[in-house]
Design a protein around this motif. Structure first.
Motif, PDB file in Angstrom:
ATOM      1  N   GLN A 545       0.842  -1.201   0.000  1.00  0.00           N
ATOM      2  CA  GLN A 545       0.000   0.000   0.000  1.00  0.00           C
ATOM      3  C   GLN A 545       0.874   1.247   0.000  1.00  0.00           C
ATOM      4  N   ILE A 546       0.301   2.322  -0.533  1.00  0.00           N
ATOM      5  CA  ILE A 546       1.014   3.598  -0.631  1.00  0.00           C
ATOM      6  C   ILE A 546       0.031   4.678  -0.193  1.00  0.00           C
ATOM      7  N   TRP A 547       0.495   5.599   0.629  1.00  0.00           N
ATOM      8  CA  TRP A 547      -0.367   6.708   1.041  1.00  0.00           C
ATOM      9  C   TRP A 547      -0.699   7.509  -0.217  1.00  0.00           C
ATOM     10  N   CYS A 548      -2.003   7.529  -0.554  1.00  0.00           N
ATOM     11  CA  CYS A 548      -2.417   7.957  -1.897  1.00  0.00           C
ATOM     12  C   CYS A 548      -2.203   9.453  -2.129  1.00  0.00           C
ATOM     13  N   SER A 549      -2.432  10.231  -1.076  1.00  0.00           N
ATOM     14  CA  SER A 549      -2.282  11.677  -1.220  1.00  0.00           C
ATOM     15  C   SER A 549      -2.286  12.313   0.159  1.00  0.00           C
ATOM     16  N   ASP A 550      -1.568  13.416   0.308  1.00  0.00           N
ATOM     17  CA  ASP A 550      -1.656  14.174   1.561  1.00  0.00           C
ATOM     18  C   ASP A 550      -2.981  14.918   1.657  1.00  0.00           C
ATOM     19  N   ASN A 551      -3.752  14.873   0.609  1.00  0.00           N
ATOM     20  CA  ASN A 551      -5.072  15.497   0.619  1.00  0.00           C
ATOM     21  C   ASN A 551      -6.092  14.458   1.116  1.00  0.00           C
ATOM     22  N   THR A 552      -6.668  14.717   2.307  1.00  0.00           N
ATOM     23  CA  THR A 552      -7.642  13.771   2.847  1.00  0.00           C
ATOM     24  C   THR A 552      -9.076  14.252   2.652  1.00  0.00           C
ATOM     25  N   ASP A 553      -9.257  15.329   1.893  1.00  0.00           N
ATOM     26  CA  ASP A 553     -10.613  15.851   1.658  1.00  0.00           C
ATOM     27  C   ASP A 553     -11.407  14.848   0.808  1.00  0.00           C
ATOM     28  N   ALA A 554     -12.584  14.480   1.295  1.00  0.00           N
ATOM     29  CA  ALA A 554     -13.350  13.413   0.638  1.00  0.00           C
ATOM     30  C   ALA A 554     -13.722  13.784  -0.796  1.00  0.00           C
ATOM     31  N   VAL A 555     -13.940  15.045  -1.063  1.00  0.00           N
ATOM     32  CA  VAL A 555     -14.373  15.435  -2.414  1.00  0.00           C
ATOM     33  C   VAL A 555     -13.177  15.419  -3.377  1.00  0.00           C
ATOM     34  N   PRO A 590     -19.887  15.356   5.460  1.00  0.00           N
ATOM     35  CA  PRO A 590     -20.367  14.513   6.561  1.00  0.00           C
ATOM     36  C   PRO A 590     -19.387  13.387   6.897  1.00  0.00           C
ATOM     37  N   PHE A 591     -19.402  12.952   8.132  1.00  0.00           N
ATOM     38  CA  PHE A 591     -18.517  11.883   8.598  1.00  0.00           C
ATOM     39  C   PHE A 591     -18.725  10.604   7.780  1.00  0.00           C
ATOM     40  N   GLU A 592     -20.000  10.301   7.482  1.00  0.00           N
ATOM     41  CA  GLU A 592     -20.291   9.078   6.707  1.00  0.00           C
ATOM     42  C   GLU A 592     -19.632   9.146   5.331  1.00  0.00           C
ATOM     43  N   THR A 593     -19.687  10.324   4.723  1.00  0.00           N
ATOM     44  CA  THR A 593     -19.128  10.469   3.381  1.00  0.00           C
ATOM     45  C   THR A 593     -17.622  10.243   3.410  1.00  0.00           C
ATOM     46  N   ARG A 594     -16.974  10.805   4.442  1.00  0.00           N
ATOM     47  CA  ARG A 594     -15.527  10.593   4.562  1.00  0.00           C
ATOM     48  C   ARG A 594     -15.233   9.105   4.706  1.00  0.00           C
ATOM     49  N   GLY A 595     -16.104   8.406   5.409  1.00  0.00           N
ATOM     50  CA  GLY A 595     -15.921   6.964   5.597  1.00  0.00           C
ATOM     51  C   GLY A 595     -16.103   6.203   4.297  1.00  0.00           C
ATOM     52  N   VAL A 596     -17.113   6.576   3.528  1.00  0.00           N
ATOM     53  CA  VAL A 596     -17.387   5.895   2.255  1.00  0.00           C
ATOM     54  C   VAL A 596     -16.207   6.069   1.302  1.00  0.00           C
ATOM     55  N   VAL A 597     -15.664   7.272   1.248  1.00  0.00           N
ATOM     56  CA  VAL A 597     -14.561   7.527   0.316  1.00  0.00           C
ATOM     57  C   VAL A 597     -13.297   6.794   0.787  1.00  0.00           C
ATOM     58  N   ALA A 598     -13.025   6.847   2.094  1.00  0.00           N
ATOM     59  CA  ALA A 598     -11.823   6.166   2.599  1.00  0.00           C
ATOM     60  C   ALA A 598     -11.957   4.648   2.496  1.00  0.00           C
TER      61      ALA A 598
END
Ligand code: DGJ
Length: 731
Positions: A545-555, A590-598
């Protein structure tokens, strides 16, 4: 040999995979000509497309005598050399001792082997005798006695062909290699599009599709890393190719340093693609008997669109590139303290985050930057891999024991390739960093690249890190790399070898990583370079695995993860739920959205868990539970891009289907809600048409055909940035 054949009558080599075929031929004057790459065409040898004509200003090799129709300037070739009358981009350039640089590469012989070739010190796909076959074709330059071994690895089941080149100086004089591409691909027409993945720090792998035009197009990195700016994975496809239809070809360089991929449409509307190490600041001196091996390119062809092409790469990487035992097994779900604390923590704060993680069902606590030397900001401490006991009182073993004691694993961040000027290491060994004599150094994040070409530097750094790892139970390592390589000069190399520094640097990094994974075979290893600055097939050979981006914004992540998915398995993309407003964009989702994307990646958390509200804690618990239930789909299933975030500004939806087609999840984000809304339908893919699937939330049952042909409506009126989730099970 089953999949590689040589027809002695026609001198045609054919390489076959289950759904693709590759042909080349030894023709006039021992020239190795490329004939075909594409769908399986049975036993027809595609020689009929080579038509020789007298072309003005396209010269003829001496051996052609009075034949003015034989010109390397227009023939499709397997591996072209400079100085042959071929004026297109070429694969190889070498300078001889007398200052000349011509190479007349002619066919000499071939060899076939069971199993896949390997490359010394370089990452590459592996394959047993049951999985792969190797073809080695030797070209030679009569005057210099340079032998150029073209290596082909054929993986029939995976539909993949790999290529690399071994250059051997069998002459008596030194030759300097100035360009040595890993592969060349010549196509007879130009009617193709070029898809590549550009970007920047925190916005990596943005997809761009461009028509090929006359002249040269290229993507490259001269940064000493594969880079955030241009990923070393590209696609050529027909103009009409879509996700689900049409011809396309993917090329992935298994290398993490400087590279160049060039595509030229020539005067005859032919297209040539070359890919390999960037010729910039590159020269390798080969004395008599010396050998140089290029990195590998993995190639795949799909006649069923981009989705199938991605599936080929995903499957190939998961089965025959990534070596980690974690590749197909559940990964511990982690919480990383970086966005929670940055450099500001003590052992109690770390323990409390770990404890809060345990409380919501997490498995692993990762201690990020700031635990060593005098590392209280990014100006200091790199190179001093000794625990900072002012911050972590009692030392790391005590903290790790405490964390293990509550049932959490422990992971650690390192950045082995760097040194801060304010460090004991730099004060003791100022010559251990890359620096050009008499010139001021270019700083970046106020740190310098260590001279990883030097063994004593590599051994010192890894020795320090191993000591820390041996002192406590470290079960995960995040290897970071936070600047581009610059000040490219090694004090340990003579002037005539400075052109080798970039490549030797990469070989040094690979050697260090190999030591790490050999010494700790059970380690979960995550790569990172300021997020996705080294997201490439080379790194995946060492880390699953590789950390995909320092950007953690779900959008923003919707685009980043979408672009990454073309060339890389979803299970390789580190993705975390972080706090809102997001630290990189200021956006709130929303927290759920961040979870879905992650969850469409290697799932984890990166925020101060102590600060979660009770509702958020409950949501986090649910996300973790659900991820654990469906993780096998992310790790081993097929991934479908149902919509593109580059085309659809209203919603983004994707789907996973298990290989046995019994389970499927559909996830996404509603980006923009409208008044009096349309009914948005999405059409699922990859299901069994005549089987029944149950929507686990509503209980409704549909045939696979209904879900794929009639579609299902997205939830209506749910508001901006709301999550979309469906789960189906076959009945
Ligand atoms: C860059 C990484 O991508 C981040 O996740 C974090 O580890 C920082 N470096 C630490 O300096």
């Amino acid at each position: 040999m089953k999949y590689i054949t040589y027809n002695e009558k026609t001198n045609v080599f054919s390489l076959r995979t289950n759904h693709s075929m590759y042909q080349m031929q030894v023709r006039e004057h021992d020239t190795l000509v490329h004939l075909y790459y594409g769908a399986n065409v049975g036993d027809t040898e595609i020689t009929h497309r080579i038509i020789s004509l007298d072309r003005g200003f396209s010269g003829n090799p001496y051996e052609a005598g009075e034949d003015r129709t034989f010109s390397l300037d227009v023939l499709p070739q397997e591996y072209s050399g400079y100085g042959n009358g071929d004026y297109r981009i070429n694969s190889m350039e070498a300078q001889h001792e007398d200052g000349s640089d011509a190479l007349h590469l002619r066919y000499e012989c071939y060899k076939m082997m069971e199993g896949k070739y390997s490359l010394k010190g370089l990452p590459a796909m592996f394959g047993s005798a049951e999985e792969a076959e190797t073809l080695e074709i030797v070209l030679y330059d009569r005057i210099s006695n340079l032998k150029v071994h073209l290596l082909y690895g054929v993986f029939p089941e995976l539909d993949v062909i790999t290529r690399a080149v071994r250059i051997e100086n069998q002459g008596e004089k030194t030759v300097t290699i100035q360009r040595a591409m890993s592969m060349e691909m010549d196509y007879p027409n130009k009617h193709m599009d070029f898809i590549h993945f550009y970007g920047r720090h925190t916005m990596e792998r943005m997809m761009e599709r461009l028509p090929l035009h006359h002249g040269v197009q290229s993507v490259e990195s001269k940064r000493g890393t594969s880079s955030h700016q241009h990923n070393p994975f590209v696609i050529l496809c027909d103009k009409a190719t879509t996700e689900t239809h049409g011809d396309c070809y993917g090329f992935a360089l298994v290398y993490s340093g400087n590279y160049k991929c060039e595509i030229e449409v020539d005067q005859m509307e032919q297209t040539r693609l070359t890919m390999g190490i960037h010729p910039y600041h590159f020269s390798i001196r080969l004395n008599t008997g010396d050998v140089f091996e290029t990195p590998e390119v993995i190639m795949a062809y799909s006649d069923a669109g981009l989705e199938r092409l991605s599936h080929i790469f995903h499957d190939a990487y998961r089965s025959n590139l990534i070596r980690s035992k974690y590749v197909n097994t559940p990964r511990p779900i982690l919480v990383n303290n970086w966005e929670a604390t940055y450099f500001n923590f003590d052992e109690e704060k770390l323990f409390q985050i770990a404890k809060a993680g345990k409380d919501i069902g997490l498995d692993l606590f990762v201690l990020d930057d700031g635990w060593f030397g005098k590392r209280n900001s990014d100006y200091t401490g790199l190179g001093d891999w000794v625990v900072n006991e002012d911050k972590i009182k009692g030392g790391l073993p005590k903290l790790v024991e405490r964390i293990n004691g509550i049932g959490m694993k422990f992971g650690l961040w390192i950045e082995p390739e760097m040194v801060s000027e304010d460090s004991d290491l730099y004060r003791e060994h100022p010559d251990w960093c890359l620096r050009i004599p008499q010139r001021h150094m270019n700083r970046s994040r106020h740190q310098l690249n260590l001279d990883i070409t030097r063994k004593e530097v590599r051994d010192h750094i890894m020795g320090q890190i191993f000591k820390v790892m041996d002192s406590c139970n470290v079960e995960y390592i995040k290897w970071d790399m936070n600047r581009s390589v610059d000040n490219v000069y090694s004090m340990a190399l003579p002037a005539e070898r400075q052109g080798e520094v970039f490549h030797r640097y990469m070989l040094g990094v690979y050697e260090m990583m190999e030591q790490l994974v050999q010494r700790y075979p059970d380690l979960l290893f995550e790569n990172c370079s300021g997020g996705g600055g080294r997201f490439d097939a080379g790194m995946l050979y060492y880390s699953p695995q590789i950390w995909c981006s320092d950007n953690t914004d779900a959008v923003d992540r919707l685009k980043i993860q979408y672009g990454t998915s073309f060339g890389y398995p979803i299970s390789t993309m580190g993705a975390h739920v972080s706090v809102c407003p997001n630290h990189q964009t200021g956006r709130s989702t929303p927290f759920e959205t961040r979870g879905v994307v992650a969850s469409a990646g290697t799932f984890g958390f990166e925020l101060d868990l102590e600060k979660l509200t009770p509702e958020e804690k409950e949501l986090a618990r649910r996300q973790i539970r659900e991820y654990k239930e469906t993780e096998h789909l992310v790790q081993t299933g097929d991934y479908y891009r149902l919509t593109s975030p580059f085309k659809n500004n209203d919603y983004v939806v994707w789907q996973f289907v298990s290989k046995d087609k019994k389970e499927s999840i559909v996830n996404g984000v509603m980006l923009r809600n409208e008044a009096n809304p349309h009914i948005h339908l999405i059409w699922l893919r990859g299901l069994e048409p005549d089987q029944y699937y149950k929507d686990m939330a509503s209980g409704a049952v549909y045939t696979g055909a209904a879900l794929m042909k009639a579609g299902i409506p997205l939830p209506v009126g749910i508001g901006d940035y709301q999550p979309i989730t469906f789960r189906f099970e076959r009945q």
